[in-house]
Design a protein around this motif. Structure first.
Motif, PDB file in Angstrom:
ATOM      1  N   ALA A  44       1.004  -1.237   0.066  1.00 49.41           N
ATOM      2  CA  ALA A  44      -0.078  -0.076   0.154  1.00 49.41           C
ATOM      3  C   ALA A  44       0.711   1.310  -0.032  1.00 49.41           C
ATOM      4  O   ALA A  44       0.798   1.881   0.786  1.00 49.41           O
ATOM      5  N   ASP A 102       5.332   4.909  14.477  1.00 49.43           N
ATOM      6  CA  ASP A 102       4.172   4.531  13.252  1.00 49.43           C
ATOM      7  C   ASP A 102       3.127   3.917  13.810  1.00 49.43           C
ATOM      8  O   ASP A 102       3.066   3.423  14.975  1.00 49.43           O
ATOM      9  N   VAL A 103       2.105   3.304  12.912  1.00 48.03           N
ATOM     10  CA  VAL A 103       1.009   2.861  13.210  1.00 48.03           C
ATOM     11  C   VAL A 103       1.189   1.364  13.880  1.00 48.03           C
ATOM     12  O   VAL A 103       0.771   1.108  14.899  1.00 48.03           O
ATOM     13  N   MET A 104       1.905   0.574  13.255  1.00 48.42           N
ATOM     14  CA  MET A 104       2.145  -0.874  13.917  1.00 48.42           C
ATOM     15  C   MET A 104       2.872  -0.752  15.181  1.00 48.42           C
ATOM     16  O   MET A 104       2.755  -1.495  16.092  1.00 48.42           O
ATOM     17  N   TYR A 128      -4.857  -7.147   7.417  1.00 44.40           N
ATOM     18  CA  TYR A 128      -3.859  -6.801   7.025  1.00 44.40           C
ATOM     19  C   TYR A 128      -2.749  -7.800   7.854  1.00 44.40           C
ATOM     20  O   TYR A 128      -2.658  -7.851   9.142  1.00 44.40           O
ATOM     21  N   PHE A 131      -0.861  -7.564  11.397  1.00 47.08           N
ATOM     22  CA  PHE A 131      -1.513  -7.876  12.576  1.00 47.08           C
ATOM     23  C   PHE A 131      -0.933  -9.265  13.230  1.00 47.08           C
ATOM     24  O   PHE A 131      -0.932  -9.209  14.594  1.00 47.08           O
ATOM     25  N   CYS A 177      -9.878  -3.034  12.621  1.00 49.07           N
ATOM     26  CA  CYS A 177      -9.363  -2.563  11.541  1.00 49.07           C
ATOM     27  C   CYS A 177     -10.355  -1.694  10.696  1.00 49.07           C
ATOM     28  O   CYS A 177     -11.528  -1.996  10.429  1.00 49.07           O
ATOM     29  N   ASN A 181      -8.821  -3.388   5.988  1.00 49.77           N
ATOM     30  CA  ASN A 181      -7.934  -3.664   5.168  1.00 49.77           C
ATOM     31  C   ASN A 181      -7.970  -5.245   5.037  1.00 49.77           C
ATOM     32  O   ASN A 181      -7.539  -5.659   6.278  1.00 49.77           O
ATOM     33  N   ASP A 209      -7.554   0.273  14.778  1.00 55.85           N
ATOM     34  CA  ASP A 209      -6.540   0.905  13.626  1.00 55.85           C
ATOM     35  C   ASP A 209      -7.410   1.618  12.588  1.00 55.85           C
ATOM     36  O   ASP A 209      -7.724   0.992  11.692  1.00 55.85           O
ATOM     37  N   ILE A 211      -5.912   3.880  10.318  1.00 54.22           N
ATOM     38  CA  ILE A 211      -4.648   4.452   9.467  1.00 54.22           C
ATOM     39  C   ILE A 211      -5.625   4.962   8.302  1.00 54.22           C
ATOM     40  O   ILE A 211      -5.162   5.774   7.648  1.00 54.22           O
ATOM     41  N   HIS A 212      -6.461   4.173   7.823  1.00 52.14           N
ATOM     42  CA  HIS A 212      -7.225   4.275   6.451  1.00 52.14           C
ATOM     43  C   HIS A 212      -8.420   5.321   6.547  1.00 52.14           C
ATOM     44  O   HIS A 212      -8.852   5.619   5.382  1.00 52.14           O
ATOM     45  N   LYS A 242      -1.228   6.579   5.208  1.00 53.40           N
ATOM     46  CA  LYS A 242      -2.044   6.086   4.004  1.00 53.40           C
ATOM     47  C   LYS A 242      -2.829   7.211   3.167  1.00 53.40           C
ATOM     48  O   LYS A 242      -2.629   7.178   1.998  1.00 53.40           O
ATOM     49  N   ARG A 250       7.531   8.261   8.380  1.00 56.34           N
ATOM     50  CA  ARG A 250       6.926   7.639   9.512  1.00 56.34           C
ATOM     51  C   ARG A 250       6.463   8.584  10.763  1.00 56.34           C
ATOM     52  O   ARG A 250       7.150   9.373  10.983  1.00 56.34           O
TER      53      ARG A 250
END
Ligand SMILES: Cc1ncc(COP(=O)(O)O)c(C=O)c1O
Length: 392
Positions: A44, A102-104, A128, A131, A177, A181, A209, A211-212, A242, A250
């Motif tokens: 992505a 960062d997100v993760m 995703y 995860f 999510c 995703n 999460d 992020i999108h 994203k 990041r």
């Protein structure tokens, strides 16, 4: 008001700006992983130039030599204002946010706040792939709650998973999510309210999460998890990564609901300090000044979803595609093609097009591929042509 909503002239479609020769000069993952005869529509990243306000903010910072440790609250402030403008949500409190690298990394930190090693984390597969890796890396264990046939959260299945996760009275988390995703599904306020009620009933903590969230079609409405009733003890991860293609710059934010503020206070200082200052500058500019660019992107992705549907109907009618309303991703059910569990391997081998294998997305991913729509329409057309040639 954003450009589209206010009726202002729409800027150029960022997905139509770059040639394939320009893209092949890129050094990031999407265009580097495979040889030059492969068309890469997988990870992505987006085939777009950097949004001008973001580019300006970073080049200004570089010109100032402003490359030290990060400080201040500009990022959460910009996100709070974006959330109010875009989603009509004014509940994002700057003092209940923490910068995360960062997100993760933020997801792992959030899971550490609400669970102990060995505890369960529920996910809606297919989902995703990181995860799975991140939950394992944090010494937690995955409990799967597969999506329904309609690709939406199945509340009965989720409740059953919550029961299993809480067996023995141990703490448990639900890694939601939102938007999802790989399906691009936008969860409704009704669904999220039901999720929060279920989580409360079973004593499961929700980590969303999101992020999108910026990449949601004009006709759909993103509902922040923390905005629904009963979500007060939830945690959310947000980022401009994203929406504006900032994976190389990041940054992310861990956002806590009012009843999770004490948990958030336990995030080690080192985590926030590890966030890239240039990343924070880029993400702040994106949320503050990147709305018009985002509108153009979202409209371009909508066009690409329609294009993909039409191309599949014409060249690969056995492939099942239910366009989502968010993300730059398309989830394709290729089971009727008879290519086995891993059609991505066949498309790569015979068609020279790189897609993500559904197998890595957990239970329910077999026979599926994920295609990244964030590219020029011509390249989507070429990708489907290659996929069809691999089958024919
Ligand atoms: C749902 C989801 N979460 C997290 C990430 C990665 O975010 P980051 O690079 O900030 O860790 C992605 C990337 O595509 C994603 O789709």
């Amino acid at each position: 008001m954003t450009g589209l909503l206010s009726g202002a002239p729409t800027a150029v479609n960022p997905l139509r700006q770059l040639t394939i020769d320009q893209l092949r000069q890129r050094t990031s993952l999407k265009w580097r992983e495979y040889p030059d005869d492969v068309l890469p529509l997988w990870v992505a990243e987006m085939d777009v130039p950097l949004a001008e306000p973001v580019a300006r903010a970073i080049t200004d910072a570089v010109a100032r030599g402003d490359t030290g440790y990060t400080a201040g609250t500009a990022y959460p402030q910009a996100l709070a204002e974006f959330a109010a403008r875009r989603w009509g949500w004014d509940g994002l409190a700057v003092e209940r946010t923490a910068l995360v690298p960062d997100v993760m990394h933020g997801v792992v930190e959030a899971l550490r706040l609400v669970t102990e090693p060995g505890d369960a984390v529920v996910v809606n597969c297919p989902v995703y792939p990181p995860f799975y890796e991140s939950v394992a890396h944090a010494d937690r264990r995955i409990v799967e709650a597969p999506l329904g046939e309609d690709l939406r959260i199945d509340l009965g299945t989720l409740e059953e998973a919550f029961r299993r996760a809480r067996a023995g009275g141990r703490p448990a988390a639900y890694l939601l999510c939102s938007p999802h995703n790989p399906t691009g599904v936008v969860h409704s306020a009704t669904e999220l309210t039901a999720v929060s009620a279920l989580a409360e009933r079973h004593g499961v903590r929700v980590v969303a999460d999101e992020i999108h969230a910026p990449v949601v079609a004009g006709g759909a409405r993103f509902v922040p998890y923390l905005s629904v009733p009963g979500a007060e003890d939830g945690l959310s991860l947000m980022s401009a990564s994203k929406g504006w293609n900032l994976a190389g710059l990041r940054g992310g934010l861990l956002v806590a609901g009012p009843a999770a503020a004490e948990d958030l206070a336990r995030v080690p200082l080192g985590v926030s300090v590890s966030t890239s200052h240039l990343g924070v500058i880029a993400h702040t500019a994106a949320f503050r000044d990147g709305g018009e660019w985002l509108d153009s992107l979202v409209a371009g992705l909508d066009d690409n979803r329609r294009l993909l549907s039409a191309l599949l109907a014409e060249h690969l009618p056995a492939v099942r595609y239910r366009p989502g309303q968010a993300t730059c991703l398309a989830w394709l059910d290729c089971r009727a093609l008879g290519l086995g569990d891993d059609p991505a391997a066949v498309f790569l081998d015979r068609g020279r097009v790189a897609l993500n294998s559904g197998l890595t997305f957990g239970t329910g991913g077999g026979g599926h591929v994920r295609l990244n729509l964030a590219t020029a329409p011509e390249l989507i057309t070429e990708a489907v042509r290659r996929m069809a040639s691999a089958v024919g």
